[in-house]
Scaffold this motif. Structure first.
Motif, PDB file in Angstrom:
ATOM      1  N   TYR A   1       0.851  -1.208   0.000  1.00 12.48           N
ATOM      2  CA  TYR A   1       0.000   0.000   0.000  1.00 12.48           C
ATOM      3  C   TYR A   1       0.879   1.247   0.000  1.00 12.48           C
ATOM      4  CZ  TYR A   1      -4.261  -2.623   1.196  1.00 12.48           C
ATOM      5  OH  TYR A   1      -5.335  -3.468   1.182  1.00 12.48           O
TER       6      TYR A   1
ATOM      7  N   SER B   1       0.296  16.611  -8.100  1.00 10.12           N
ATOM      8  CA  SER B   1       0.586  17.631  -9.117  1.00 10.12           C
ATOM      9  C   SER B   1      -0.647  17.883  -9.985  1.00 10.12           C
ATOM     10  CB  SER B   1       1.730  17.178 -10.022  1.00 10.12           C
ATOM     11  OG  SER B   1       2.895  16.975  -9.266  1.00 10.12           O
TER      12      SER B   1
ATOM     13  N   ARG C   1      -3.381  24.567  -2.267  1.00  8.55           N
ATOM     14  CA  ARG C   1      -2.573  23.495  -1.711  1.00  8.55           C
ATOM     15  C   ARG C   1      -3.355  22.628  -0.719  1.00  8.55           C
ATOM     16  NH1 ARG C   1       2.501  21.983  -1.541  1.00  8.55           N
ATOM     17  NH2 ARG C   1       2.810  20.444   0.060  1.00  8.55           N
TER      18      ARG C   1
ATOM     19  N   GLU D   1      -4.273  18.762  -1.221  1.00 10.79           N
ATOM     20  CA  GLU D   1      -3.859  17.710  -0.277  1.00 10.79           C
ATOM     21  C   GLU D   1      -5.061  16.856   0.114  1.00 10.79           C
ATOM     22  OE1 GLU D   1      -1.001  17.212   1.967  1.00 10.79           O
ATOM     23  OE2 GLU D   1       0.344  18.818   1.329  1.00 10.79           O
TER      24      GLU D   1
ATOM     25  N   ASN E   1      -8.779   1.590  -0.432  1.00  6.82           N
ATOM     26  CA  ASN E   1      -9.846   0.836   0.238  1.00  6.82           C
ATOM     27  C   ASN E   1     -10.652  -0.004  -0.744  1.00  6.82           C
ATOM     28  OD1 ASN E   1      -9.339   1.425   2.904  1.00  6.82           O
ATOM     29  ND2 ASN E   1     -10.596   3.276   2.907  1.00  6.82           N
TER      30      ASN E   1
ATOM     31  N   GLN F   1       6.086  23.230  -2.554  1.00  3.50           N
ATOM     32  CA  GLN F   1       7.419  22.642  -2.605  1.00  3.50           C
ATOM     33  C   GLN F   1       7.525  21.990  -3.972  1.00  3.50           C
ATOM     34  OE1 GLN F   1       7.537  19.790   0.583  1.00  3.50           O
ATOM     35  NE2 GLN F   1       6.406  21.204   1.876  1.00  3.50           N
TER      36      GLN F   1
ATOM     37  N   ALA G   1       7.431  18.245 -10.584  1.00  2.00           N
ATOM     38  CA  ALA G   1       6.418  17.478  -9.859  1.00  2.00           C
ATOM     39  C   ALA G   1       6.192  18.172  -8.527  1.00  2.00           C
ATOM     40  CB  ALA G   1       6.907  16.056  -9.641  1.00  2.00           C
ATOM     41  N   LEU G   2       4.963  18.314  -8.152  1.00  2.00           N
ATOM     42  CA  LEU G   2       4.664  18.991  -6.879  1.00  2.00           C
ATOM     43  C   LEU G   2       4.547  17.937  -5.781  1.00  2.00           C
ATOM     44  CD1 LEU G   2       2.013  21.425  -8.326  1.00  2.00           C
ATOM     45  CD2 LEU G   2       4.459  21.796  -8.050  1.00  2.00           C
ATOM     46  N   VAL G   3       4.984  18.324  -4.607  1.00  4.30           N
ATOM     47  CA  VAL G   3       5.087  17.345  -3.518  1.00  4.30           C
ATOM     48  C   VAL G   3       4.092  17.696  -2.419  1.00  4.30           C
ATOM     49  CG1 VAL G   3       6.673  16.243  -1.901  1.00  4.30           C
ATOM     50  CG2 VAL G   3       7.547  17.243  -4.013  1.00  4.30           C
ATOM     51  N   PRO G   4       3.293  16.717  -1.978  1.00  2.52           N
ATOM     52  CA  PRO G   4       2.400  17.016  -0.853  1.00  2.52           C
ATOM     53  C   PRO G   4       3.213  17.198   0.431  1.00  2.52           C
ATOM     54  CG  PRO G   4       2.247  14.699  -1.467  1.00  2.52           C
ATOM     55  CD  PRO G   4       3.145  15.353  -2.476  1.00  2.52           C
ATOM     56  N   ALA G   5       2.587  17.762   1.427  1.00  2.96           N
ATOM     57  CA  ALA G   5       3.295  18.041   2.687  1.00  2.96           C
ATOM     58  C   ALA G   5       3.782  16.753   3.339  1.00  2.96           C
ATOM     59  CB  ALA G   5       2.346  18.774   3.637  1.00  2.96           C
TER      60      ALA G   5
ATOM     61  N   PHE H   1       2.187  12.857   4.320  1.00  4.20           N
ATOM     62  CA  PHE H   1       1.017  12.599   3.480  1.00  4.20           C
ATOM     63  C   PHE H   1       0.668  11.092   3.511  1.00  4.20           C
ATOM     64  CE2 PHE H   1      -0.780  11.403  -0.663  1.00  4.20           C
ATOM     65  CZ  PHE H   1      -1.903  12.219  -0.687  1.00  4.20           C
TER      66      PHE H   1
ATOM     67  N   GLU I   1       1.372   8.880   5.671  1.00  4.52           N
ATOM     68  CA  GLU I   1       0.865   8.448   6.984  1.00  4.52           C
ATOM     69  C   GLU I   1      -0.610   8.801   7.133  1.00  4.52           C
ATOM     70  OE1 GLU I   1       2.553   6.474   8.775  1.00  4.52           O
ATOM     71  OE2 GLU I   1       4.225   6.740   7.380  1.00  4.52           O
ATOM     72  N   ARG I   2      -0.945  10.007   6.669  1.00  9.08           N
ATOM     73  CA  ARG I   2      -2.348  10.432   6.778  1.00  9.08           C
ATOM     74  C   ARG I   2      -3.245   9.539   5.929  1.00  9.08           C
ATOM     75  NH1 ARG I   2       0.224  15.276   6.645  1.00  9.08           N
ATOM     76  NH2 ARG I   2      -0.299  15.726   4.468  1.00  9.08           N
ATOM     77  N   VAL I   3      -2.735   9.159   4.747  1.00 16.04           N
ATOM     78  CA  VAL I   3      -3.520   8.252   3.895  1.00 16.04           C
ATOM     79  C   VAL I   3      -3.674   6.899   4.591  1.00 16.04           C
ATOM     80  CG1 VAL I   3      -3.496   6.934   1.731  1.00 16.04           C
ATOM     81  CG2 VAL I   3      -2.909   9.368   1.714  1.00 16.04           C
ATOM     82  N   MET I   4      -2.529   6.367   5.057  1.00 12.59           N
ATOM     83  CA  MET I   4      -2.554   5.014   5.626  1.00 12.59           C
ATOM     84  C   MET I   4      -3.435   4.940   6.874  1.00 12.59           C
ATOM     85  SD  MET I   4      -1.005   3.145   3.559  1.00 12.59           S
ATOM     86  CE  MET I   4      -0.986   1.633   4.493  1.00 12.59           C
TER      87      MET I   4
ATOM     88  N   GLN J   1      -6.239   6.064   7.181  1.00 11.05           N
ATOM     89  CA  GLN J   1      -7.648   5.881   6.807  1.00 11.05           C
ATOM     90  C   GLN J   1      -7.875   4.648   5.934  1.00 11.05           C
ATOM     91  OE1 GLN J   1      -9.748   9.496   5.498  1.00 11.05           O
ATOM     92  NE2 GLN J   1      -7.824  10.534   5.842  1.00 11.05           N
ATOM     93  N   VAL J   2      -6.802   3.885   5.737  1.00  8.11           N
ATOM     94  CA  VAL J   2      -6.925   2.736   4.827  1.00  8.11           C
ATOM     95  C   VAL J   2      -7.137   1.456   5.622  1.00  8.11           C
ATOM     96  CG1 VAL J   2      -5.630   1.325   3.181  1.00  8.11           C
ATOM     97  CG2 VAL J   2      -5.569   3.797   2.984  1.00  8.11           C
ATOM     98  N   ARG J   3      -8.074   0.658   5.128  1.00  6.47           N
ATOM     99  CA  ARG J   3      -8.270  -0.681   5.734  1.00  6.47           C
ATOM    100  C   ARG J   3      -7.440  -1.667   4.919  1.00  6.47           C
ATOM    101  NH1 ARG J   3     -13.263   1.299   4.656  1.00  6.47           N
ATOM    102  NH2 ARG J   3     -13.421  -0.100   2.867  1.00  6.47           N
ATOM    103  N   ILE J   4      -6.481  -2.277   5.575  1.00  6.14           N
ATOM    104  CA  ILE J   4      -5.644  -3.257   4.871  1.00  6.14           C
ATOM    105  C   ILE J   4      -6.484  -4.489   4.544  1.00  6.14           C
ATOM    106  CG2 ILE J   4      -3.562  -4.706   5.043  1.00  6.14           C
ATOM    107  CD1 ILE J   4      -2.865  -1.766   5.088  1.00  6.14           C
ATOM    108  N   ALA J   5      -6.390  -4.916   3.300  1.00  2.00           N
ATOM    109  CA  ALA J   5      -7.176  -6.079   2.870  1.00  2.00           C
ATOM    110  C   ALA J   5      -6.768  -7.303   3.676  1.00  2.00           C
ATOM    111  CB  ALA J   5      -6.951  -6.338   1.393  1.00  2.00           C
TER     112      ALA J   5
END
Lengths: 201, 197
Positions: A28, A41, A50, A54, A66, A121, B55-59, B62, B64-67, B69-73
């Motif tokens: 994942y 992007s 931004r 996000e 999910n 950034q 390429a733009l980079v999220p803070a 990012f 960790e915040r996604v993971m 909320q994710v349910r691991i299969a």
């Protein structure tokens, strides 16, 4: 079935997805690592904010991961991710008016800390200061030109010439006929040429 | 960069120039048409600049915040195959069939070893059964003949011709009844005018 001995960063998208379906958390994370920049992007260049970019990117990944068990391997994984990201951005654009572009931070930022926190950034460090300024100027003009495009042209030009996707994949992502995608990209390039004409001088 | 001069090339021609594979005709056209040449050049610059966009980079954090909320299969657990005796015993249909077959077999064995007793029981059952059926028929017949309408029916069917007439009339009445019922229960072939929502 994916070979678990192959390092994740060398595995194909399909193999990583198989490992994710088998419950491997690192798979994942690998999918997030591979697509966080392209997705962010694309979404940022669509919504021009931004914080919202996000949130929408996060929403995209949460939806994708999910629903990983429903992913059909006959489609490209990247097409699926971009489709969901684009739908999220388009839905968002329909709900609000566009903010103006600022590479230097949110126009709503009121303190230096907030400006710093909301500044973009970019992912290509190592340029000289002058190169950086020139790239910033040219990049800023192009970003501004992209911002002025209609959302459907914007998605097409970003996917084609920034993300390097084929016409066929873009047609699949956007659920549009191939001819329409070509027309949109052609018109978007025309409009960008017009909006960047001042750079010739 | 150029604005938008009138272009004689198609969108496909312009795309072909971007990957350095234009047709001979397009190449020859661009060689003498200033407007098209400037568009081709502008397109190249534009596409190169688009390719060069960073390429733009999220803070940070990012992923960790996604993971979060994710349910691991959770893959379906691998179930070891059951040995065949247990598999058979766990199947209700197989068990019912086996019990029936066992009952039939036991019955056949018992009958073969007690044929005299079985014959006697069969004889008794047959006699009792026929006696019961005869008595029932007699009772029913006497009940019918004692009814007040029996005399009328007997008079109506006293000759074969009369009996045939009565039976014919009954059959005709039944057929008409069936036709009327079919008409009543048949669906209309066209929707009623007010059936649309």
């Amino acid at each position: 079935m994916a070979d678990p001995k192959v390092p994740l960063n060398e595995a194909t998208d399909q193999e990583v997805v198989e490992l994710a379906k088998a419950g491997r958390e690192s798979a994942y994370r690998e999918l997030v690592r591979r697509y966080e920049r392209p997705v962010f992007s694309l979404v940022y260049r669509m919504v021009r904010n931004r914080e919202q970019a996000e949130d929408l990117s996060q929403e995209t990944f949460v939806k994708v991961l999910n629903a990983i068990e429903s992913y059909k391997p006959e489609y490209k994984f990247s097409s699926w991710v971009f489709k969901i990201a684009n739908n999220a951005a388009i839905d968002h654009l329909r709900r609000r008016e566009l903010d103006t572009l600022s590479l230097d931070g949110s126009p709503h930022a009121e303190t230096p800390e907030m400006i710093e926190a909301t500044a973009l950034q970019i992912g290509s460090p190592g340029e000289s200061a002058l190169d950086e300024v020139l790239a910033r100027e040219l990049g800023g003009s192009i970003e501004d030109g992209i911002r002025q495009l209609r959302p459907e042209y914007r998605t097409c030009i970003l996917l084609r010439h920034v993300e390097g996707r084929s016409y066929e994949e873009i047609a699949e992502i956007l659920n549009l006929p191939l001819g329409t995608v070509k027309t949109y990209i052609h018109r978007a390039r025309n409009e960008l040429r017009i909006s960047l004409a001042h750079l010739k001088e | 960069m150029s604005g938008l001069p009138s272009v004689h090339l198609t969108a496909d021609d312009l795309d072909a120039f971007l990957i350095d594979s234009p047709s001979q005709a397009a190449r020859e056209h661009v060689a003498f048409c200033d407007a098209c040449r400037s568009v081709v050049q502008a397109d190249r610059v534009l596409v190169a600049a688009l390719h060069g966009l960073p390429a733009l980079v999220p803070a940070d954090g990012f992923a960790e915040r996604v993971m979060a909320q994710v349910r691991i299969a959770v893959p379906a657990p691998m179930v070891a195959p059951m040995p065949w005796p247990r598999r058979l015993l766990s199947n209700r249909r197989v068990m019912a069939s086996a019990a029936t077959a066992l009952g039939v077999w036991a019955s056949a064995v018992w009958t073969a070893s007690n044929s005299a007793l079985f014959d006697r029981w069969t004889q008794q059952a047959w006699e009792t059964g026929t006696q019961w059926v005869t008595q029932s028929l007699q009772t029913m017949a006497s009940m019918v003949t004692q009814q007040s309408w029996y005399g009328t029916v007997e008079a109506l069917t006293s000759t074969p011709a009369r009996a045939a007439l009565v039976v014919g009339a009954l059959v005709a009445t039944w057929a008409v009844g069936v036709l009327v019922l079919r008409r009543l229960v048949m669906l209309p072939s066209e929707p009623a005018a007010d059936a649309a929502w």
